[in-house]
Scaffold this active site. Sequence first.
Site, short mmCIF file in Angstrom:
data_model
loop_
_atom_site.label_atom_id
_atom_site.label_comp_id
_atom_site.label_asym_id
_atom_site.label_seq_id
_atom_site.Cartn_x
_atom_site.Cartn_y
_atom_site.Cartn_z
N GLY A 11 0.84 -1.21 0.00
CA GLY A 11 0.00 0.00 0.00
C GLY A 11 0.87 1.25 0.00
O GLY A 11 1.85 1.32 0.74
N ARG A 72 0.70 -4.91 -5.12
CA ARG A 72 0.86 -6.10 -4.28
C ARG A 72 1.19 -7.22 -5.26
O ARG A 72 0.63 -7.29 -6.35
CB ARG A 72 -0.42 -6.37 -3.51
CG ARG A 72 -0.86 -5.15 -2.67
CD ARG A 72 -1.75 -5.54 -1.52
NE ARG A 72 -2.38 -4.37 -0.90
CZ ARG A 72 -1.83 -3.67 0.10
NH1 ARG A 72 -0.65 -3.98 0.56
NH2 ARG A 72 -2.49 -2.64 0.63
N ASP A 103 6.14 -4.89 6.03
CA ASP A 103 6.98 -6.07 6.29
C ASP A 103 6.75 -7.20 5.29
O ASP A 103 7.62 -8.05 5.11
CB ASP A 103 6.95 -6.52 7.75
CG ASP A 103 5.62 -7.07 8.18
OD1 ASP A 103 4.67 -7.02 7.38
OD2 ASP A 103 5.54 -7.55 9.34
N THR A 127 4.51 2.76 5.28
CA THR A 127 3.11 2.35 5.41
C THR A 127 2.42 3.29 6.39
O THR A 127 3.06 3.74 7.35
CB THR A 127 2.95 0.90 5.93
OG1 THR A 127 1.59 0.69 6.35
CG2 THR A 127 3.84 0.58 7.11
N ASP A 129 0.26 2.34 8.41
CA ASP A 129 -0.24 1.54 9.55
C ASP A 129 0.63 1.63 10.81
O ASP A 129 0.18 1.28 11.90
CB ASP A 129 -0.36 0.06 9.15
CG ASP A 129 -1.34 -0.15 8.01
OD1 ASP A 129 -2.23 0.70 7.82
OD2 ASP A 129 -1.21 -1.17 7.30
N ASP A 131 2.99 -0.34 11.67
CA ASP A 131 2.94 -1.69 12.24
C ASP A 131 4.23 -2.47 12.00
O ASP A 131 4.22 -3.69 12.01
CB ASP A 131 1.76 -2.46 11.65
CG ASP A 131 1.85 -2.59 10.13
OD1 ASP A 131 2.70 -1.91 9.52
OD2 ASP A 131 1.08 -3.38 9.56
N ARG A 173 -4.93 -2.01 9.24
CA ARG A 173 -4.87 -3.47 9.08
C ARG A 173 -5.01 -4.12 10.45
O ARG A 173 -6.01 -3.90 11.10
CB ARG A 173 -3.56 -3.86 8.39
CG ARG A 173 -3.65 -5.17 7.66
CD ARG A 173 -2.36 -5.50 6.99
NE ARG A 173 -2.15 -4.72 5.78
CZ ARG A 173 -2.65 -5.01 4.60
NH1 ARG A 173 -3.39 -6.08 4.44
NH2 ARG A 173 -2.41 -4.25 3.56
N ALA A 188 -11.65 11.41 21.18
CA ALA A 188 -12.75 10.44 21.03
C ALA A 188 -13.15 9.89 22.40
O ALA A 188 -12.31 9.74 23.29
CB ALA A 188 -12.30 9.30 20.13
N GLN A 253 -7.24 8.25 3.74
CA GLN A 253 -6.16 8.19 4.73
C GLN A 253 -4.79 7.92 4.10
O GLN A 253 -3.76 8.13 4.71
CB GLN A 253 -6.45 7.08 5.75
CG GLN A 253 -7.68 7.33 6.58
CD GLN A 253 -8.20 6.06 7.25
OE1 GLN A 253 -7.86 5.78 8.38
NE2 GLN A 253 -9.02 5.27 6.56
O1 F6P Z 1 -1.41 -1.26 4.66
C1 F6P Z 1 -2.02 -0.06 4.31
C2 F6P Z 1 -3.50 -0.24 4.17
O2 F6P Z 1 -4.05 1.01 3.80
C3 F6P Z 1 -4.22 -0.82 5.38
O3 F6P Z 1 -4.43 0.13 6.38
C4 F6P Z 1 -5.48 -1.35 4.74
O4 F6P Z 1 -6.02 -2.41 5.49
C5 F6P Z 1 -5.00 -1.84 3.40
O5 F6P Z 1 -3.78 -1.15 3.13
C6 F6P Z 1 -5.96 -1.62 2.25
O6 F6P Z 1 -5.39 -2.19 1.12
P1 F6P Z 1 -5.94 -1.95 -0.36
O7 F6P Z 1 -5.61 -0.55 -0.76
O8 F6P Z 1 -5.19 -2.95 -1.17
O9 F6P Z 1 -7.41 -2.17 -0.31
#
Ligand code: F6P
Length: 321
Positions: A11, A72, A103, A127, A129, A131, A173, A188, A253
């Site tokens: 992503g 991907r 990763d 990324t 995320d 993560d 994710r 929040a 995002q």
């Molecule tokens: O890893 C980045 C991310 O945006 C995640 O937050 C999300 O779950 C995923 O990629 C969405 O992937 P795609 O753009 O392939 O739908």
Amino acid sequence: MKKIAVLTSGGDSPGMNAAIRAVVRKAIYHDIEVYGVYQGYLGLINDNIEKLELGSVGDMIQRGGTFLYSARCPEFKEKEVRAKAIENLEKRGIEGLVVIGGDGSYRGAQRLSEEAKNLQTIGVPGTIDNDINGTDFTIGFDTALNTIIESVDKIRDTASSHERTFIIEVMGRDAGDLALWSGLAAGAETILIPEVKADIEEIAEKIQQGMDRGKKHSIIVCAEGVMSGNQCGEELKKFINIDTRVSCLGHIQRGGTPSGMDRVLASRLGGYAVELLMQGDSAKAVGIQQNKLTCTHFDEIFQAEHSIDNKMYELAHQLSI
Ligand code: F6P
């Protein structure tokens, strides 16, 4: 080291262009030729590789997305497919590869460094995320965080006008960092993250108590790794009768001009990746820990479990009473 290549994979995230720019300029500064691989590992297999010059990355530091494109590439798990990629690198005499991504992308880089005769690989964490082990922050996290905060602030205006409860689904994710940080920053009332088991009945009670005290609206930030915003709304309805709306922020995002923090992070990490290649390192990823540049073996990165800052989660909970 005379020739290196760079690719973005998985992503996209804001700041990837700034990282590519840093790799290209730092390498050229040290008289190293740089090749750009288009469409991530797919471009490596299909030989979609072009030499980059200083000008290739001009006017790029402020742009979101990645001008090298990203994809991907599940077929990269196959050894025969990777052999084709190695052939395409070797025929150009490329000895170093910088992989900017998550990763999953690092795993491909690790395999390449094991299977190619003469190839060093370095990962750069890109990324939204946040993560990836071995770094406190990933490139794109700060920008995405600010995008979410801006959206939640806007949603809060309408939540308040209509006295509604809003559930805002955010990306991440399997990680809760985006939800936790944005939930804390946007005030929040409830933050749902995969790292902490959610008790929906307790959340419903909290909303009810707030309403009894005269609270007019409520914001719930729900990480996609817990459940969808719609599911969360359905679950809540089992315990409380309130007017809820769901807002799934989605791919907004991932876009946008990178924040100052992300541009600086991307530049530092991209430059450091080239330094590591020059000093002979391989199968490692760069990172930033306590504002110091670090590098960690891919093996170590894969072994560790991603975790959130529990103190921060507790604090967010305490501040949202
Ligand atoms: O890893 C980045 C991310 O945006 C995640 O937050 C999300 O779950 C995923 O990629 C969405 O992937 P795609 O753009 O392939 O739908």
